[in-house]
Write a protein that holds these residues in place. Structure first.
Motif, short mmCIF file in Angstrom:
data_model
loop_
_atom_site.label_atom_id
_atom_site.label_comp_id
_atom_site.label_asym_id
_atom_site.label_seq_id
_atom_site.Cartn_x
_atom_site.Cartn_y
_atom_site.Cartn_z
N VAL A 250 68.49 -72.44 5.66
CA VAL A 250 67.19 -72.36 5.00
C VAL A 250 66.22 -71.71 5.98
O VAL A 250 66.06 -72.20 7.11
N ALA A 251 65.59 -70.64 5.55
CA ALA A 251 64.64 -69.93 6.41
C ALA A 251 63.41 -70.80 6.69
O ALA A 251 63.07 -71.68 5.90
N ALA A 252 62.77 -70.53 7.79
CA ALA A 252 61.53 -71.24 8.13
C ALA A 252 60.50 -71.02 7.04
O ALA A 252 60.44 -69.96 6.41
N GLY A 253 59.71 -72.05 6.81
CA GLY A 253 58.63 -71.97 5.84
C GLY A 253 57.30 -72.17 6.55
O GLY A 253 57.24 -72.29 7.78
N ALA A 254 56.24 -72.22 5.79
CA ALA A 254 54.90 -72.38 6.37
C ALA A 254 54.77 -73.67 7.17
O ALA A 254 54.04 -73.72 8.15
N HIS A 255 55.48 -74.72 6.75
CA HIS A 255 55.30 -76.03 7.39
C HIS A 255 56.58 -76.62 7.97
O HIS A 255 56.61 -77.80 8.29
N GLU A 256 57.65 -75.80 8.08
CA GLU A 256 58.88 -76.33 8.66
C GLU A 256 59.69 -75.21 9.29
O GLU A 256 59.65 -74.07 8.84
#
Length: 187
Positions: free
Chosen positions: A120-126
């Motif tokens: 899972v690619a990095a997101g805004a908050h993780e």
């Protein structure tokens, strides 16, 4: 272990037979996460999720959901909530939330159908992480009632062939093949 009893995940994995060496390696990784503590904890770099392909057995169609973050058509599913232990219950809850279908049932039964670890690619908050996804099959008798949970989460009913041509993930193509085997056995 939880209170001396195997967790629902451990019990599912004990009965599960991987079909490939890669899937066997993923099952071993999930077992290690389960043995270490709370496998649902989103703070872990590898944590458990539960998902399902929703099918309409009379027509042989499957329901795919657009996932904007992954920019892909995928099955429904997601993370466990605090206190969740049973993966199939998570898949059912997520299915109802993401499709609006209130008649979803395990189909043809509640058997675990695939285990896969997905990046899972990095997101805004993780940060970037991995999901140890436990996959099931759910059925509805009212496909016309499917409604997306929000405007960016489009839903599409597709034949297996159309779904196979639409998805980009090899593990989901494999899962579609497994669902096709089940549909072929349906009278």
């Amino acid at each position: 272990m939880h209170d001396g009893e195997p967790t629902p995940i451990a019990a599912l994995l004990a009965a599960y037979r991987p079909r490939t060496a890669a899937e066997a390696a993923d099952v071993d990784r999930v077992r290690a996460v389960v043995a270490a503590g709370d496998p649902w904890a989103r703070t872990l770099p590898l944590h458990v999720t539960a998902s399902a392909l929703v099918v309409h057995p009379p027509t042989g169609r499957v329901l795919l959901r657009w996932h904007a973050r992954q920019r892909a058509w995928l099955q429904i599913g997601g993370h466990g909530d605090p206190g969740d232990r049973a993966p199939v219950a998570v898949a059912l809850r997520e299915g109802r939330e993401e499709t609006g279908l209130d008649d979803l049932v395990c189909w043809p039964d509640a058997t675990l159908r695939q285990v896969v670890v997905v990046p899972v690619a990095a997101g805004a908050h993780e940060p970037a992480h991995e999901h140890a996804d436990l996959r099931f099959v759910l059925a509805t008798g009212t496909p016309e009632r499917a409604r997306p949970e929000n405007p960016t989460a489009e839903l599409r009913w597709l034949s297996l062939a159309e779904a196979h041509d639409t998805v980009t993930e090899a593990n989901l193509r494999d899962f579609l093949g497994r669902v096709g085997e089940l549909l072929d056995r349906t009278p």
